[in-house]
Design a protein around this motif. Structure first.
Motif, mmCIF file in Angstrom:
data_model
loop_
_atom_site.group_PDB
_atom_site.id
_atom_site.type_symbol
_atom_site.label_atom_id
_atom_site.label_comp_id
_atom_site.label_asym_id
_atom_site.label_seq_id
_atom_site.Cartn_x
_atom_site.Cartn_y
_atom_site.Cartn_z
ATOM 1 N N ALA A 49 0.837 -1.204 0.000
ATOM 2 C CA ALA A 49 0.000 0.000 0.000
ATOM 3 C C ALA A 49 0.871 1.254 0.000
ATOM 4 O O ALA A 49 0.594 2.208 -0.729
ATOM 5 C CB ALA A 49 -0.941 -0.014 1.207
ATOM 6 N N MET A 50 1.923 1.247 0.798
ATOM 7 C CA MET A 50 2.825 2.394 0.866
ATOM 8 C C MET A 50 3.497 2.616 -0.495
ATOM 9 O O MET A 50 3.601 3.747 -0.961
ATOM 10 C CB MET A 50 3.885 2.159 1.953
ATOM 11 C CG MET A 50 4.616 3.399 2.375
ATOM 12 S SD MET A 50 5.777 3.167 3.765
ATOM 13 C CE MET A 50 5.668 1.477 4.223
ATOM 14 N N ASP A 51 3.922 1.536 -1.129
ATOM 15 C CA ASP A 51 4.558 1.640 -2.443
ATOM 16 C C ASP A 51 3.616 2.226 -3.482
ATOM 17 O O ASP A 51 4.047 2.912 -4.401
ATOM 18 C CB ASP A 51 5.042 0.272 -2.935
ATOM 19 C CG ASP A 51 6.249 -0.244 -2.171
ATOM 20 O OD1 ASP A 51 6.878 0.550 -1.442
ATOM 21 O OD2 ASP A 51 6.551 -1.443 -2.302
ATOM 22 N N ARG A 52 2.333 1.955 -3.348
ATOM 23 C CA ARG A 52 1.338 2.431 -4.304
ATOM 24 C C ARG A 52 0.734 3.772 -3.889
ATOM 25 O O ARG A 52 -0.134 4.292 -4.576
ATOM 26 C CB ARG A 52 0.204 1.410 -4.468
ATOM 27 C CG ARG A 52 0.620 0.004 -4.851
ATOM 28 C CD ARG A 52 0.911 -0.183 -6.280
ATOM 29 N NE ARG A 52 -0.272 0.052 -7.082
ATOM 30 C CZ ARG A 52 -0.246 0.103 -8.387
ATOM 31 N NH1 ARG A 52 0.882 -0.068 -9.016
ATOM 32 N NH2 ARG A 52 -1.335 0.327 -9.081
ATOM 33 N N GLY A 53 1.140 4.291 -2.746
ATOM 34 C CA GLY A 53 0.581 5.547 -2.266
ATOM 35 C C GLY A 53 -0.877 5.417 -1.875
ATOM 36 O O GLY A 53 -1.664 6.348 -2.026
ATOM 37 N N ALA A 54 -1.242 4.258 -1.371
ATOM 38 C CA ALA A 54 -2.636 3.984 -1.004
ATOM 39 C C ALA A 54 -2.716 3.610 0.473
ATOM 40 O O ALA A 54 -1.696 3.365 1.122
ATOM 41 C CB ALA A 54 -3.187 2.839 -1.853
ATOM 42 N N GLU A 55 -3.931 3.591 0.976
ATOM 43 C CA GLU A 55 -4.156 3.132 2.344
ATOM 44 C C GLU A 55 -4.514 1.651 2.321
ATOM 45 O O GLU A 55 -5.079 1.152 1.345
ATOM 46 C CB GLU A 55 -5.296 3.928 2.983
ATOM 47 C CG GLU A 55 -4.920 5.376 3.227
ATOM 48 C CD GLU A 55 -6.003 6.104 4.011
ATOM 49 O OE1 GLU A 55 -6.705 5.466 4.818
ATOM 50 O OE2 GLU A 55 -6.138 7.308 3.794
ATOM 51 N N VAL A 56 -4.204 0.973 3.409
ATOM 52 C CA VAL A 56 -4.574 -0.432 3.531
ATOM 53 C C VAL A 56 -6.079 -0.513 3.742
ATOM 54 O O VAL A 56 -6.607 0.118 4.660
ATOM 55 C CB VAL A 56 -3.834 -1.099 4.715
ATOM 56 C CG1 VAL A 56 -4.300 -2.527 4.913
ATOM 57 C CG2 VAL A 56 -2.331 -1.039 4.507
ATOM 58 N N PRO A 57 -6.787 -1.268 2.897
ATOM 59 C CA PRO A 57 -8.233 -1.409 3.086
ATOM 60 C C PRO A 57 -8.537 -2.119 4.404
ATOM 61 O O PRO A 57 -7.735 -2.899 4.906
ATOM 62 C CB PRO A 57 -8.675 -2.276 1.907
ATOM 63 C CG PRO A 57 -7.535 -2.258 0.941
ATOM 64 C CD PRO A 57 -6.302 -1.976 1.731
ATOM 65 N N ALA A 58 -9.694 -1.842 4.950
ATOM 66 C CA ALA A 58 -10.110 -2.484 6.204
ATOM 67 C C ALA A 58 -10.339 -3.973 5.968
ATOM 68 O O ALA A 58 -10.808 -4.383 4.905
ATOM 69 C CB ALA A 58 -11.391 -1.838 6.728
ATOM 70 N N GLN A 59 -9.997 -4.751 6.959
ATOM 71 C CA GLN A 59 -10.243 -6.186 6.884
ATOM 72 C C GLN A 59 -11.679 -6.462 7.282
ATOM 73 O O GLN A 59 -12.151 -5.971 8.309
ATOM 74 C CB GLN A 59 -9.284 -6.952 7.785
ATOM 75 C CG GLN A 59 -9.439 -8.455 7.666
ATOM 76 C CD GLN A 59 -8.300 -9.195 8.323
ATOM 77 O OE1 GLN A 59 -7.170 -8.708 8.332
ATOM 78 N NE2 GLN A 59 -8.587 -10.351 8.876
ATOM 79 N N LEU A 60 -12.370 -7.245 6.477
ATOM 80 C CA LEU A 60 -13.755 -7.597 6.765
ATOM 81 C C LEU A 60 -13.821 -8.578 7.923
ATOM 82 O O LEU A 60 -12.963 -9.461 8.040
ATOM 83 C CB LEU A 60 -14.399 -8.233 5.524
ATOM 84 C CG LEU A 60 -14.493 -7.351 4.281
ATOM 85 C CD1 LEU A 60 -14.983 -8.172 3.090
ATOM 86 C CD2 LEU A 60 -15.436 -6.187 4.539
ATOM 87 N N PRO A 61 -14.833 -8.461 8.767
ATOM 88 C CA PRO A 61 -14.985 -9.442 9.856
ATOM 89 C C PRO A 61 -15.123 -10.856 9.286
ATOM 90 O O PRO A 61 -15.792 -11.059 8.264
ATOM 91 C CB PRO A 61 -16.281 -9.017 10.540
ATOM 92 C CG PRO A 61 -16.528 -7.605 10.105
ATOM 93 C CD PRO A 61 -15.890 -7.455 8.758
ATOM 94 N N GLY A 62 -14.450 -11.795 9.917
ATOM 95 C CA GLY A 62 -14.542 -13.186 9.485
ATOM 96 C C GLY A 62 -13.728 -13.502 8.241
ATOM 97 O O GLY A 62 -13.918 -14.547 7.627
#
Length: 147
Positions: A49-62
């Motif tokens: 994500a850092m390399d792409r200049g993006a934020e890490v998406p939230a992990q879905l429950p389960g």
């Protein structure tokens, strides 16, 4: 398994991250394979994500994050990250099964074309071998239609 928009990163063997080394070793031990599915390694998604200049998406429950590594050719790989429900087996899937589960196109050739396009965009050029392979596929399809 869910088809979700993946996060994607391009990795070369020059990178010394543990996941790059692990994938390199795995593909060396499995020379007939183009795709690998494994659990995401600690820090891997954050670095991508850092390399792409993006934020890490939230992990879905389960769910857990899984990495699909696509070996374009030795030393050149692309990775995509997908969330899969906890309890789904991620071991032992073939390249075609991985393409069907994780690429909306559902077939390996189309998935490879998508990865080739993504890699070409990331490095600012289109690889000649990717264009040649696509041209051959289109020519074969055209010849079948003509007959």
């Amino acid at each position: 398994m869910h088809n979700m928009k993946p996060a994607v990163a391009v990795v070369s063997d020059a990178v010394t991250d543990p996941w790059a080394e692990d994938d390199s070793d795995w593909f060396a031990a499995n020379p007939g394979r183009s795709l690998r599915l494994r659990k995401k390694m600690p820090g891997e998604l954050q670095v991508a994500a850092m390399d792409r200049g993006a934020e890490v998406p939230a992990q879905l429950p389960g769910h857990l994050w899984a990495t699909v590594s696509y070996q374009i050719r030795p030393g050149e790989r692309a990775r995509s990250f997908h969330q899969v429900p906890i309890g789904n087996s991620i071991d032992g899937l073939s390249d075609l099964e991985l393409a069907a589960h994780f690429f909306s196109e559902g077939d390996l050739e189309t998935a490879e074309q998508g990865f080739d396009d993504m890699v070409a965009l990331s490095i600012g050029r289109v690889r000649a071998d990717a264009l040649f392979r696509r041209t051959q596929s289109r020519l074969a399809a055209f010849e079948e239609d003509v007959q």
